[in-house]
Design a protein around this motif. Sequence first.
Motif, PDB file in Angstrom:
ATOM      1  N   ILE A 207     -50.401 -31.130 -31.773  1.00  0.00           N
ATOM      2  CA  ILE A 207     -51.768 -30.634 -32.018  1.00  0.00           C
ATOM      3  C   ILE A 207     -52.315 -29.814 -30.849  1.00  0.00           C
ATOM      4  CG2 ILE A 207     -52.645 -32.965 -31.466  1.00  0.00           C
ATOM      5  CD1 ILE A 207     -54.433 -30.354 -33.640  1.00  0.00           C
TER       6      ILE A 207
ATOM      7  N   TYR B 118     -59.600 -29.666 -37.610  1.00  0.00           N
ATOM      8  CA  TYR B 118     -59.847 -30.944 -38.281  1.00  0.00           C
ATOM      9  C   TYR B 118     -60.719 -30.768 -39.520  1.00  0.00           C
ATOM     10  CZ  TYR B 118     -57.537 -34.395 -35.369  1.00  0.00           C
ATOM     11  OH  TYR B 118     -56.586 -35.168 -34.757  1.00  0.00           O
TER      12      TYR B 118
ATOM     13  N   TYR C  95     -57.095 -35.196 -41.920  1.00  0.00           N
ATOM     14  CA  TYR C  95     -56.216 -36.277 -41.474  1.00  0.00           C
ATOM     15  C   TYR C  95     -55.251 -35.845 -40.378  1.00  0.00           C
ATOM     16  CZ  TYR C  95     -58.134 -39.244 -45.056  1.00  0.00           C
ATOM     17  OH  TYR C  95     -59.003 -39.992 -45.804  1.00  0.00           O
ATOM     18  N   GLY C  96     -55.643 -34.827 -39.640  1.00  0.00           N
ATOM     19  CA  GLY C  96     -54.796 -34.390 -38.530  1.00  0.00           C
ATOM     20  C   GLY C  96     -54.143 -33.070 -38.865  1.00  0.00           C
TER      21      GLY C  96
ATOM     22  N   ALA D 286     -52.015 -31.073 -37.239  1.00  0.00           N
ATOM     23  CA  ALA D 286     -50.581 -30.928 -37.017  1.00  0.00           C
ATOM     24  C   ALA D 286     -49.835 -31.623 -38.151  1.00  0.00           C
ATOM     25  CB  ALA D 286     -50.191 -31.502 -35.669  1.00  0.00           C
ATOM     26  N   LYS D 287     -50.290 -32.844 -38.440  1.00  0.00           N
ATOM     27  CA  LYS D 287     -49.604 -33.658 -39.424  1.00  0.00           C
ATOM     28  C   LYS D 287     -49.729 -33.088 -40.843  1.00  0.00           C
ATOM     29  CE  LYS D 287     -49.377 -38.480 -40.259  1.00  0.00           C
ATOM     30  NZ  LYS D 287     -50.194 -39.684 -40.333  1.00  0.00           N
TER      31      LYS D 287
ATOM     32  N   MET E  76     -49.733 -41.060 -34.161  1.00  0.00           N
ATOM     33  CA  MET E  76     -50.302 -39.843 -34.763  1.00  0.00           C
ATOM     34  C   MET E  76     -50.717 -38.848 -33.689  1.00  0.00           C
ATOM     35  SD  MET E  76     -52.616 -40.997 -37.969  1.00  0.00           S
ATOM     36  CE  MET E  76     -52.807 -42.697 -37.545  1.00  0.00           C
ATOM     37  N   ALA E  77     -50.590 -37.606 -33.974  1.00  0.00           N
ATOM     38  CA  ALA E  77     -50.895 -36.574 -32.987  1.00  0.00           C
ATOM     39  C   ALA E  77     -52.356 -36.600 -32.596  1.00  0.00           C
ATOM     40  CB  ALA E  77     -50.538 -35.207 -33.534  1.00  0.00           C
ATOM     41  N   GLU E  78     -53.216 -37.059 -33.517  1.00  0.00           N
ATOM     42  CA  GLU E  78     -54.649 -37.006 -33.240  1.00  0.00           C
ATOM     43  C   GLU E  78     -55.111 -38.134 -32.327  1.00  0.00           C
ATOM     44  OE1 GLU E  78     -53.137 -36.832 -36.077  1.00  0.00           O
ATOM     45  OE2 GLU E  78     -54.053 -38.007 -37.664  1.00  0.00           O
TER      46      GLU E  78
END
Lengths: 111, 102, 145
Positions: free
Chosen positions: A65, A87, A92-93, A95-96, C1-3
């Motif tokens: 991220i 975001y 929910y992220g 990058a993901k 998680m990246a966040e």
Amino acid sequence: MTAYVINGSSFEHDEEGYLKNLADWNKDLAEIIAKDEKIDLTAEHWEVVNFLREYYDEYQVAPAIRVLVKAMKKAFGAEKGDQKYLYQLFPYGPAKQACKIAGLPKPTGCV
Amino acid sequence: MSTLHTVNKSPFERAALISALGHVRPGDALLMIEDAVVGARKRTAFAAVVEAAAKICALFVLAPDLAARGMAEKDLIEGIKTVDYGGFVDLAAKHRRVQSWL
Amino acid sequence: MAEVEAPKLPSGVRKKLMFVNRKAPHGTIYALEALEVVLISAAFEQEVCLAFLDDGVFQLVKGQNTQAIGTKNFAPTYRALGDYEITRLYVERESLAERGLATADLMPIVHEDPDDADEEKPSIQVVGRAEMATLMAEQDVLLSF
């Protein structure tokens, strides 16, 4: 479910929904993955998804991220190279979720 | 600020021992374990390199690995000391960092 | 998680970490595993550098193409390390020479100049064996692959 299905063709994914085969990806498949993530893809979403695919194509890695934010900033300016902005697009992220929609593997370091 | 170097492969199998010996510094220790104990023998093709390194830093072999391979202290290059498992731990504790040469 | 926020060591300690790469890239999993751990380590905000010596220097050779052996070509990922603020890749001169390689055989790897975002600086530094030994001796932790 272990595969996304479009018009009778199925495309395998892992237990978290990441495509198993990078080469399977296309825009229709992206729409289906996004729907599962409860995201309606807008031009802004596509900008990130396409950016991620280009990044992967160049470096063979999905960016973390922090790296995505920095690279987006360089490519599109401070407004879009911003964690909050990303975001808002991918709650929910970025990058993901964006990587999943882009058909990329889960970013390394995203545990 | 010294380093304990560990090596576990014979110099006849891979370059790790010779490479490690090329990177030791005064005050360091190098411990040969498992198949690397072969490198501590007298008169091997690598003995000259090991002898030269023994002048720079302390060299050790792990005694249980030596015994397992039918070797004894008399077979070792002069100056190489044996340690048991407890001695291995002491070496790791004494030095600032451990570098394992895989 | 990246966040999730980057994990921090107690009192925000920054350690000097060196990843020591000594194996050629595609015959074993070491090089790829090392690269993945390096990328993960970047999230921990430590002082990370990489060393390439012995057959490890082959990891940085340009023009790698793994298509015909059916494995992932991770060579381009070394060029992304700058984005992860990993800007020091030390390559041992003697290891190159022993293998008939020269600096020109290595991929160009650059990072953004911290003083000028429009400028790029080379990340690869070719160092002699003695200097490599000194660099190793300056680290808090050495991770071998």
